[in-house]
Design a protein around this motif. Structure first.
Motif, PDB file in Angstrom:
ATOM      1  N   VAL A  61       0.609 -37.327   3.870  1.00 58.15           N
ATOM      2  CA  VAL A  61      -0.716 -36.696   3.819  1.00 58.15           C
ATOM      3  C   VAL A  61      -1.185 -36.341   5.232  1.00 58.15           C
ATOM      4  O   VAL A  61      -1.673 -35.223   5.495  1.00 58.15           O
ATOM      5  N   ILE A  62      -1.033 -37.286   6.176  1.00 60.32           N
ATOM      6  CA  ILE A  62      -1.472 -37.038   7.558  1.00 60.32           C
ATOM      7  C   ILE A  62      -0.662 -35.910   8.178  1.00 60.32           C
ATOM      8  O   ILE A  62      -1.204 -35.020   8.869  1.00 60.32           O
ATOM      9  N   ALA A  63       0.659 -35.923   7.934  1.00 61.17           N
ATOM     10  CA  ALA A  63       1.511 -34.860   8.498  1.00 61.17           C
ATOM     11  C   ALA A  63       1.119 -33.491   7.961  1.00 61.17           C
ATOM     12  O   ALA A  63       1.074 -32.501   8.708  1.00 61.17           O
ATOM     13  N   ARG A  64       0.814 -33.400   6.673  1.00 55.24           N
ATOM     14  CA  ARG A  64       0.418 -32.116   6.083  1.00 55.24           C
ATOM     15  C   ARG A  64      -0.947 -31.667   6.599  1.00 55.24           C
ATOM     16  O   ARG A  64      -1.181 -30.479   6.798  1.00 55.24           O
ATOM     17  N   PRO A  70      -0.858 -27.388   2.382  1.00 59.60           N
ATOM     18  CA  PRO A  70      -1.601 -27.890   1.205  1.00 59.60           C
ATOM     19  C   PRO A  70      -1.095 -29.275   0.773  1.00 59.60           C
ATOM     20  O   PRO A  70       0.095 -29.569   0.856  1.00 59.60           O
ATOM     21  N   LEU A  71      -2.030 -30.090   0.320  1.00 54.68           N
ATOM     22  CA  LEU A  71      -1.690 -31.452  -0.088  1.00 54.68           C
ATOM     23  C   LEU A  71      -1.029 -31.498  -1.458  1.00 54.68           C
ATOM     24  O   LEU A  71      -0.257 -32.418  -1.767  1.00 54.68           O
ATOM     25  N   GLY A  72      -1.349 -30.541  -2.316  1.00 55.51           N
ATOM     26  CA  GLY A  72      -0.742 -30.510  -3.630  1.00 55.51           C
ATOM     27  C   GLY A  72      -1.113 -31.747  -4.462  1.00 55.51           C
ATOM     28  O   GLY A  72      -2.267 -32.171  -4.515  1.00 55.51           O
ATOM     29  N   TRP A  73      -0.077 -32.349  -5.073  1.00 57.46           N
ATOM     30  CA  TRP A  73      -0.285 -33.518  -5.936  1.00 57.46           C
ATOM     31  C   TRP A  73      -0.183 -34.853  -5.181  1.00 57.46           C
ATOM     32  O   TRP A  73      -0.202 -35.916  -5.801  1.00 57.46           O
ATOM     33  N   LEU A  74      -0.077 -34.781  -3.865  1.00 59.47           N
ATOM     34  CA  LEU A  74       0.096 -36.022  -3.103  1.00 59.47           C
ATOM     35  C   LEU A  74      -1.067 -36.994  -3.301  1.00 59.47           C
ATOM     36  O   LEU A  74      -0.864 -38.195  -3.496  1.00 59.47           O
TER      37      LEU A  74
END
Length: 624
Positions: A61-64, A70-74
């Motif tokens: 999450v931090i890397a994105r 986009p974070l998507g479904w994370l």
């Protein structure tokens, strides 16, 4: 510093380090619930997987976010894993609590069974309060073994190893800097685990002494109040409480170092990560996302480490308590050395043989009982109020109590045992009941050596009324059915009226269900004694053993009691101990005892002429 605390009578010499147990002795308690333990281990592995995934996802999450992808479904997956991990941990916690409670139950059942089957000598040598404490307090400490980190050690180990591998992959140099801190923490906790176990064993011993002191004070409260000894007993019990407090402080000191070690290791490790890790981020050796992920894995690794520290502490305390539990469980049961299988049917009737025969019987109390009585005598020696008790205990503890006793009791006869205190009269009844076995000579029941008969079958032949027969808390019927569980209310009422207790039934509408109170406090001393006799009579045994059965009765009730005994004695054999010769002068035979020896046998008239001791007793009671 010498220990000058006052101890209760009948306490045993202390061993300050207490009995010890090993982890191998603890394993059977855990393996008894292996199904639940396996379930807990599986759940802990599942929860560990959910836990280890979370730092990796947070790093993603931090890397994105940094790369504005986009974070998507994370986020959704992260929330799902958090919820699954929480639900799994909750059910695992329930199973741990259930297993811990089951371990306590099984250990208590083992203890209760063993205590109730111990030889009488163990009860004579041990304190009641201490035995109660082992069943209540000591077994509770076994609960902590399961609920404080031991049972879920599989999952914790997985988390620890997984976090360690992840940290090694992320930054091995940063991991090396905190390894020194973690190794030092583990070494320190291991070193203190033994001290915790020893301190806990001492604490549990002191708690047992406190329970014994309280039990003694409450059980004798009327005598204590009447003797003006309330302040002294308060001081004695308070000293026991103070000793338990000091022992508790020793446990606290030993564990005080262990408990904060995990927190200290976490704080130092975190400072190292922030300092060294910050420098490595500044130099570009690692990214911010990697440092955050490393820090989260550090937290995950420290958590099972702290749980392991707690488990070591709880296991140390449990082993200290288990040592006291195992000490009782290792004691042999009453019939452990018997050659006849308990419960087997052995005929006891013989043709023309005496009901009971003593042949050159000698007896000496076991050494543990002798030591307990000597210590009790020393404890009360300084009290003028208890001087007579000290004298009796000291004389009873010195040498043989019976010295070559021989006499016979024909079937259907009434035999009386008389003599001064300490002559061995009550010991004779105890040997007949096989509360103890003779150390020399033989005791025969209808020609059969009592040592060759199963205790259960042997005791079924007797109705035994102790000198201070206890009254059980509950109702009249509860007391009567102790030896006759199938007796009807009508049977109970007949037995009560036969011993002149009809007025106790009539004064309460509940009849035989009338409560008697704790220790029979709602009955008079004479009523309690008659209730004990009614209990023996209700079981209709062929032989009655009465130890001072009329000592608490007034003249009128004594006469009625004698009439009741005469009525039920038809066709039965009676052995009666009495200090009041008026109750036994019509016996078929009177056996006179002095200092553990038979000094005379015969009827009242014969003994007055032939035995100086009996004549002296009769003269003092105005019977000649």
């Amino acid at each position: 510093m010498s220990d000058t605390r006052r101890r209760s009578p009948f306490s045993r010499p202390r061993k300050d380090d207490g009995p010890r147990a090993t982890f191998r002795q603890l394993l059977p308690y855990l393996l008894e619930h292996r199904g639940v333990m396996i379930g807990v281990a599986v759940l802990s592995v599942v929860a560990a997987v959910f836990t280890l995934v979370q730092p990796l996802m947070i790093g993603q999450v931090i890397a994105r976010v940094e790369s504005q992808d986009p974070l998507g479904w994370l986020i959704v997956l992260l929330v799902v894993f958090v919820l699954l991990q929480s639900a799994t941990s909750a059910y695992q916690h329930y199973l741990l609590q259930r297993a811990g409670t089951a371990v306590v139950l099984s250990s208590r059942r083992r203890l209760i069974r063993r205590i109730l089957h111990l030889p009488i000598s163990e009860f004579d040598a041990r304190r009641t309060g201490d035995l109660v404490s082992r069943v209540g307090t000591d077994t509770t400490l076994l609960y902590a073994v399961l609920t404080q980190g031991l049972a879920d050690s599989v999952g914790n180990l997985l988390i620890f190893v997984g976090a360690l591998i992840a940290m090694l992959v992320i930054d091995p140099i940063l991991l090396l800097t905190i390894a020194v801190v973690l190794v030092a923490a583990v070494g320190a906790v291991t070193a203190f685990a033994g001290r915790i176990r020893s301190a806990t064993a001492v604490q549990q011993t002191r708690v047992g002494e406190l329970a014994s002191g309280i039990e003694r004070a409450i059980g004798s409260i009327r005598t204590i109040r009447a003797s003006g000894a309330t302040a002294r007993e308060e001081e004695a019990v308070a000293d026991n409480a103070q000793a338990a407090y000091r022992a508790g402080l020793d446990v606290a000191k030993a564990s005080a170092f262990v408990v904060p070690v995990a927190g200290l290791a976490m704080n130092v490790s975190l400072l190292v990560v922030l300092g060294v890790g910050g420098l490595r981020v500044a130099t570009g050796a690692v990214s911010v996302a990697s440092l955050v992920t490393f820090a989260m894995f550090l937290f995950l690794m420290i958590m099972p480490l702290g749980s392991a520290f707690g488990a070591l502490s709880s296991v140390g305390q449990a082993l200290g308590a288990l040592g006291r539990i195992q000490e009782v469980l290792d004691l042999p049961e009453e019939d452990a050395n018997d050659t006849v299988r308990t419960g087997s049917a052995v005929p006891v009737l013989g043709s023309g043989e005496p009901a009971i025969a003593f042949e050159d019987v000698r007896f000496r109390y076991p050494q543990n009982v002798v030591e307990a009585r000597r210590e009790a005598a020393a404890e009360v020696q300084s009290s003028a109020d208890d001087a007579h008790l000290a004298s009796d205990l000291a004389s009873a503890s010195d040498g043989d109590v019976l010295r070559g006793v021989s006499f016979a009791v024909p079937v259907g006869s009434r035999i009386a045992l008389v003599g001064p205190s300490g002559a061995g009269k009550s010991t004779i009844l105890a040997l007949i009941e096989r509360f103890y076995d003779a150390t020399g000579g033989s005791i025969l029941l209808h020609g059969n050596d009592v040592r060759d008969l199963p205790r259960e079958a042997l005791r079924a032949q007797f109705g035994y009324v102790e000198q201070d027969a206890p009254t059980l808390a509950g109702s009249l019927a509860d007391n009567l059915r102790l030896a006759s569980p199938n007796a009807t209310d009508a049977d109970c009422e007949r037995a009560l009226r036969a011993v002149n207790l009809g007025h106790v039934i009539d004064r309460d509408q509940r009849g035989v269900d009338t409560p008697v109170g704790e220790d029979g406090v709602m009955l008079s001393g004479g009523e309690r004694q008659r209730l004990a006799i009614a209990r023996a009579l209700l079981s209709a045994p062929p032989i009655l053993l009465l130890d001072e059965s009329t000592s608490s009765l007034d003249g009128l009730n004594e006469q009625r009691m004698r009439e009741a005994i005469d009525a039920v004695a038809q066709g039965r054999t009676l052995i009666v101990i009495a200090h009041r010769l008026s109750t036994v002068i019509d016996s078929d035979k009177i056996v006179v005892l002095e200092s553990g020896r038979v000094v005379g046998e015969g009827t009242h008239a014969e003994l007055v002429e032939s035995t100086p001791l009996y004549r002296e007793l009769a003269e003092h009671q105005l019977l000649v």
